[in-house]
Design a protein around this motif. Structure first.
Motif, PDB file in Angstrom:
ATOM      1  N   TYR A 211       0.831  -1.211   0.000  1.00 25.39           N
ATOM      2  CA  TYR A 211       0.000   0.000   0.000  1.00 25.39           C
ATOM      3  C   TYR A 211       0.866   1.262   0.000  1.00 25.39           C
ATOM      4  N   VAL A 212       1.897   1.277   0.836  1.00 30.92           N
ATOM      5  CA  VAL A 212       2.753   2.471   0.930  1.00 30.92           C
ATOM      6  C   VAL A 212       3.522   2.679  -0.368  1.00 30.92           C
ATOM      7  N   ASP A 213       4.008   1.592  -0.960  1.00 24.89           N
ATOM      8  CA  ASP A 213       4.725   1.733  -2.232  1.00 24.89           C
ATOM      9  C   ASP A 213       3.825   2.283  -3.331  1.00 24.89           C
ATOM     10  N   ALA A 214       2.597   1.806  -3.385  1.00 22.26           N
ATOM     11  CA  ALA A 214       1.673   2.310  -4.403  1.00 22.26           C
ATOM     12  C   ALA A 214       1.283   3.758  -4.132  1.00 22.26           C
ATOM     13  N   GLN A 215       1.134   4.113  -2.857  1.00 19.64           N
ATOM     14  CA  GLN A 215       0.743   5.482  -2.515  1.00 19.64           C
ATOM     15  C   GLN A 215       1.859   6.477  -2.822  1.00 19.64           C
ATOM     16  N   LEU A 216       3.107   6.067  -2.618  1.00 27.45           N
ATOM     17  CA  LEU A 216       4.251   6.957  -2.825  1.00 27.45           C
ATOM     18  C   LEU A 216       4.985   6.647  -4.119  1.00 27.45           C
ATOM     19  N   PHE A 217       4.316   6.026  -5.066  1.00 31.24           N
ATOM     20  CA  PHE A 217       4.975   5.632  -6.312  1.00 31.24           C
ATOM     21  C   PHE A 217       5.448   6.850  -7.092  1.00 31.24           C
ATOM     22  N   ASP A 218       4.656   7.914  -7.139  1.00 31.26           N
ATOM     23  CA  ASP A 218       4.995   9.118  -7.888  1.00 31.26           C
ATOM     24  C   ASP A 218       5.615  10.201  -7.014  1.00 31.26           C
ATOM     25  N   PHE A 219       5.976   9.851  -5.791  1.00 35.28           N
ATOM     26  CA  PHE A 219       6.561  10.849  -4.899  1.00 35.28           C
ATOM     27  C   PHE A 219       7.978  11.166  -5.350  1.00 35.28           C
ATOM     28  N   ASP A 220       8.254  12.444  -5.565  1.00 35.12           N
ATOM     29  CA  ASP A 220       9.554  12.892  -6.039  1.00 35.12           C
ATOM     30  C   ASP A 220      10.236  13.670  -4.922  1.00 35.12           C
ATOM     31  N   MET A 221      11.329  13.142  -4.435  1.00 35.13           N
ATOM     32  CA  MET A 221      12.060  13.819  -3.367  1.00 35.13           C
ATOM     33  C   MET A 221      12.939  14.910  -3.964  1.00 35.13           C
ATOM     34  N   SER A 222      12.782  16.095  -3.467  1.00 34.31           N
ATOM     35  CA  SER A 222      13.550  17.223  -3.976  1.00 34.31           C
ATOM     36  C   SER A 222      15.009  17.080  -3.584  1.00 34.31           C
ATOM     37  N   PRO A 223      15.945  17.530  -4.437  1.00 32.60           N
ATOM     38  CA  PRO A 223      17.357  17.472  -4.055  1.00 32.60           C
ATOM     39  C   PRO A 223      17.704  18.409  -2.911  1.00 32.60           C
ATOM     40  N   ASP A 224      16.783  19.346  -2.563  1.00 35.87           N
ATOM     41  CA  ASP A 224      17.046  20.229  -1.431  1.00 35.87           C
ATOM     42  C   ASP A 224      16.922  19.506  -0.106  1.00 35.87           C
ATOM     43  N   LEU A 225      16.228  18.344  -0.110  1.00 30.48           N
ATOM     44  CA  LEU A 225      16.106  17.580   1.125  1.00 30.48           C
ATOM     45  C   LEU A 225      17.390  16.779   1.305  1.00 30.48           C
ATOM     46  N   SER A 226      18.262  17.261   2.144  1.00 32.65           N
ATOM     47  CA  SER A 226      19.557  16.613   2.300  1.00 32.65           C
ATOM     48  C   SER A 226      20.054  16.810   3.717  1.00 32.65           C
ATOM     49  N   MET A 227      21.046  16.003   4.055  1.00 37.97           N
ATOM     50  CA  MET A 227      21.688  16.094   5.363  1.00 37.97           C
ATOM     51  C   MET A 227      23.192  16.181   5.147  1.00 37.97           C
TER      52      MET A 227
END
Length: 255
Positions: A211-227
């Protein structure tokens, strides 16, 4: 003669000035032509020239409506949640992922095309199934031996096979051995039940993961999210004395 020459000179200068003024005047457009030529070119020529062929980069006259249709309306993205849809248009449905994973474990991961999770999932099922079988076999053996030693029927003697090496049924302490059989029986039953609970937990985790994989399938993590982790020197400034320095690590998060 001097007067004639002066007059001719003045006339020549006057003719040159008039000629220059006429040339300048001819270069400028008359006022009455401005609303006709300029106005028509602005109202008719320019809007048609604005219509541009986006593919070839050329100006195409008389195609303003087609350009408005292409640029004015948003592009429609065609996606499909079918099992065998092409990868470029595939977008999984969380509902279908849950149904597939509930019908058969791992089918939801196959539907989401997360094939690398299958060895982990089926490895957990194989290990837990083996644990259930192994513990259940010993549990049944000790349960039968415990039942035989607790009854008074001399013909039921399965507990004889559970005796430690070097002891026989005639000399063994039956009260002590009964406690040993009960303890072993409870031990293997506990781990058998725990393995069953673990199997159910892995089954539910597979459904949640699908379910989580299908829900976040099109989720694009921005390159600004970094550590970022960097060393840092912390200096303490003190009045009338030398400051001390300490070393550490600085963690920075960008959102």
């Amino acid at each position: 003669m001097m007067n004639v020459a002066g007059i001719l000179t003045c006339l020549s200068i006057l003719f040159c000035a008039v000629d220059i003024q006429a040339q300048n005047h001819s270069r400028e457009q008359p006022l009455d032509s401005v609303p006709v030529l300029v106005g028509d070119s602005l109202l008719q020529q320019v809007p048609d020239s604005v219509s541009v062929d986006l593919k070839n980069g050329k100006e195409v006259a008389g195609k303003q409506d087609s350009v408005r249709t292409k640029t004015g309306s948003p592009l429609i993205e065609i996606t499909s949640d079918k099992f065998f849809a092409p990868s470029y248009m595939f977008s999984p449905s969380p509902r279908k992922a849950v149904i597939y994973s509930a019908v058969f474990p791992g089918l939801g991961q196959i539907y989401n095309r997360k094939y690398w999770k299958l060895p982990i999932l089926y490895g957990g099922f194989v290990g837990l199934t083996y644990a259930i079988t192994w513990n259940n076999g010993y549990y049944r053996d000790y349960l039968g031996a415990y039942q035989d030693i607790m009854d008074d029927n001399p013909e039921t003697n399965r507990w004889h096979n559970m005796l430690p090496y070097g002891q026989d049924p005639e000399t063994v302490d039956t009260q002590w051995f009964t406690g040993v059989l009960q303890q072993r029986k409870d031990h293997y039953r506990y781990y058998r039940d725990l393995s069953i609970i673990g199997t159910v937990a892995v089954y539910l985790a597979a459904i949640v993961d699908a379910y989580v994989d299908a829900q976040l399938f099109d989720f694009d993590m921005s390159p600004d999210l970094s550590m970022r982790m960097t060393p840092v020197i912390i200096r303490e400034e003190r009045t009338h004395s030398l400051g001390s320095s300490s070393y550490g690590v600085q963690w920075s998060f960008n959102f």
